[in-house]
Design an enzyme around this catalytic site. Sequence first.
Site, PDB file in Angstrom:
ATOM      1  N   HIS A   1      33.840 -89.439 106.047  1.00  0.00           N
ATOM      2  CA  HIS A   1      34.161 -88.614 107.201  1.00  0.00           C
ATOM      3  C   HIS A   1      35.598 -88.152 107.041  1.00  0.00           C
ATOM      4  O   HIS A   1      36.502 -88.965 106.892  1.00  0.00           O
ATOM      5  CB  HIS A   1      34.009 -89.419 108.500  1.00  0.00           C
ATOM      6  CG  HIS A   1      34.305 -88.602 109.713  1.00  0.00           C
ATOM      7  ND1 HIS A   1      33.321 -88.076 110.518  1.00  0.00           N
ATOM      8  CD2 HIS A   1      35.479 -88.191 110.247  1.00  0.00           C
ATOM      9  CE1 HIS A   1      33.885 -87.384 111.491  1.00  0.00           C
ATOM     10  NE2 HIS A   1      35.192 -87.443 111.352  1.00  0.00           N
ATOM     11  N   CYS A   2      35.801 -86.848 106.992  1.00  0.00           N
ATOM     12  CA  CYS A   2      37.141 -86.326 106.725  1.00  0.00           C
ATOM     13  C   CYS A   2      37.757 -85.775 108.004  1.00  0.00           C
ATOM     14  O   CYS A   2      37.299 -84.755 108.522  1.00  0.00           O
ATOM     15  CB  CYS A   2      37.050 -85.223 105.677  1.00  0.00           C
ATOM     16  SG  CYS A   2      38.666 -84.631 105.158  1.00  0.00           S
ATOM     17  N   PRO A   3      38.797 -86.396 108.524  1.00  0.00           N
ATOM     18  CA  PRO A   3      39.404 -85.867 109.740  1.00  0.00           C
ATOM     19  C   PRO A   3      40.162 -84.564 109.498  1.00  0.00           C
ATOM     20  O   PRO A   3      40.255 -83.738 110.404  1.00  0.00           O
ATOM     21  CB  PRO A   3      40.369 -86.971 110.171  1.00  0.00           C
ATOM     22  CG  PRO A   3      40.604 -87.788 108.958  1.00  0.00           C
ATOM     23  CD  PRO A   3      39.415 -87.650 108.083  1.00  0.00           C
TER      24      PRO A   3
END
Lengths: 491, 158
Positions: A189-191
Site C-alpha cells: 500500500h503506497c501512501p
Amino acid sequence: MHLGESMRECEYSQISTRSSTPMETPYKKRTPKKRKWETFPGRNKFYCDGRIMMAKQTGVFYLTLVLILVTCGLFFVFDCPFLALQLTPIIPVIGGALFLFVLGTLLRTSFSDPGVLPRATPDEAADLERQIDVANGSTGYRPPPRTKEIVINGQTVKLKYCFTCKIFRPPRTSHCSLCDNCVERFDHHCPWVGNCVGRRNYRFFYMFILSLSFLTIFIFAFVITHIILSSHQNGFLSALKESPASVLEVVVCFFSVWSIVGLSGFHTYLISSNQTTNEDIKGSWSSKRGKDNYNPYSYGNIFTNCCAALCGPLPPSLIDRRGFVESDAPQLAPPTNGITMYGATHSQQSHMAAATPLLQQQSSEPVILTASPENGTTLPSRASLTLGGPCTSLPLGQPTPPTSTPSLSCHEVTDMLPIHGHTLNHSHPLQEQMAHHHYLTPEEVPSPPGMLPCSSPLGHSHTVQASFYNPASQDSLHEDSVRGLVKLSSV
Amino acid sequence: MAAEFHNLQEMQHSALLVTKVFIQRDYSEGTVCRFQNKFPSELNNRIERTLLEETVKTLNSYYVEAEKIGGQSYLEGCLACATAYIVFLCMETRYEKVLKKISNYIQEQNEKIYAPRGLLLTDPIERGMRVLEVSVFEDRGSSGSTPSSSMSSCSSAR
C-alpha cells in the site's frame, strides 16, 4: 456488456419469488437506484461517480502531486528559458514530455482499481463454511486453522481464509487493512500514491517511479548546468540570486533522487524475478527457507518476467463500481450468526489462549510475539507487516537501500507492540481485548504497521495510527467478537 | 424430478431457487483463471457430467486466451505505455473482448443446455472470478420439494 446486463436482468426476475407490486414495495420504487460504489464495503474513497477510486488517506498523495508540480513548474519557468537559449530548445520539450508521462502514470496508479477482489456473497460464504465443516469434521475445543494447501508448479503454497472477505485468498492475494480489501497480486500500500499497488496498477506504478527517476535526474542535471553556465558568465553568487528557484529544485531533486532511483532499482529486481514486495519481504521464495524453495510464478528468464509484468494483458476491474445495485439480491441462506460466530470463534479461541497470559503478566512484547504458535509464519509476517514496502518507509531524502530494511522492521515491530499492549491493558471488558487482538491477526493486518514507523515528517504516520485505533472502524469486528464470545460461553 | 423448462422466460415465471452450487477456482497452474473440472455431486441427477465438463473446459480455454502473453498483448502493452496509457480510455483491451465472448457463450449455454434442465450459470465475472455459480431451480408447482443439503446444514449451523 449488453448481454451480461440482460443476463443479470433475466436472473433477477427469475429468482425473485416475490412479485413486486406497487403496494408491496412503494419505498423501493421511490428511492433512486444506487451505484455499487456507494455500497462498497471497503474503506475506499470514490470520485466522479465511481470512476476514480482511491484509498481513504490521500494527504500524502496531494503532497506528491504538489512536489512534482511545483518543482517542474519552477524548472520550466526559471531554468528552461536560459537553457533553451544557451543550449537547445529540445531540453524543455523532453522535460515536458517526461513531466506529462510522470503525471499520467501517477494519476493512473492512484485512480485505478488495484485489483480488489469483491467480497463473497452470503451464499458463497455459507457454502464455504459448509465445506470446511465437512472437511474438518471435529468441532472440538480448537477449530483448525483455515488454510488450504495447493501445489503450484511443484511448489506447495498455502491459501489463507480471509475473515473479512469470507473467501480463501487466491495465491499472491493479500488483504490490505488500510483499505480493508483483498487485493490480487498485492504488492504494497503506497501512501505517496494514495492507493494500493496490486495486479491492475503495478505496471503504472513501475512506469511512474521509473519516469520520475528520469525526470528527477533530468531536472537535477540541467539545473546544475544552468547554475554552472550562469556562474561562468556572472559569477556564482549572482547566478544564484538570479534564479533562487534553482536552489530549491536542486535540494528537492537531490533528496528525491536517492529514494526514487533506489526504489526503481528495487522494483526492477522484483519484476525481473516476478515477485511482489510482500513476498520479497516475507522471504517467501528465498532459498534460505529451504533447499527446494523456489518461486513458482517465475517464468524462468528475466525477459519473460519483465514482459509479463509490464506488457501482459490488463484484467478488468472485478468490482464493477458503476453498476447498479440489485435491490432484491436472491439469497438462499441469509447471513447467519453461525457464519460470523464461527469465524469469530476461531480467532477468539486462538487469541483467548494468547490473551490470558496477557491479563496475568500485563506485559506485551514477549506475549504477542508468541501469541499464535499455530501460525508458524507469525514473526516473518509481522516483519513484513511493519515494512509494508520500502516505498512507505522512505520519506524523501533517506538513502535506504532495500537490503537494510529487514533489520529496521524487526526493531519497529517491538517499538509498536508496547502501544498495542498499552491499549489492551487499559481496556477492561474482555470483549474489547478480543476486538483489539482480532485486529492484530497477521492475515488481516498486512500493511498498517508499515505505515506507523514511517516517521514521515508530515505526520502521516500519526494520522494512520489514529485510523488504526479508530473505534468506529472496529465496530463490525467488535460485533463479531461479541458473538464469538456468546458462542464460546454456550459451549 | 427435475423440472423441464423450455426457455429462460418460462423459468422466470415458474421457478423457485432451491440451491446454488459453486465450482471453485483451480490454482494448480498459478494465478491464471481456471475452474476446477470436478463434477459437483449435487448436480448428479440434473445434468450429464460430460456437458458440464465441456462447458467448464471451454470457459477455461477462453480465459487462457484472454490471459495469454504473446505478440498481441505485447503490442497492446507497448502501445499503451507509449501513450501514457491514455489509449485505454478509447480502446477496449483484449481481455475485455474475450470477456464479452465468454458472456455470449454462457448466455448461449444457458439457453440451450442449462435452462431446459432447470439450471442457470452465472458469469464468473459477476462473482469476482472466484466461482462459477450454478443455480438450481425447481418448478414452483412441485410440492414437497426436499430442501437441499446446503439449506439443512445452514439451519443446523444456526
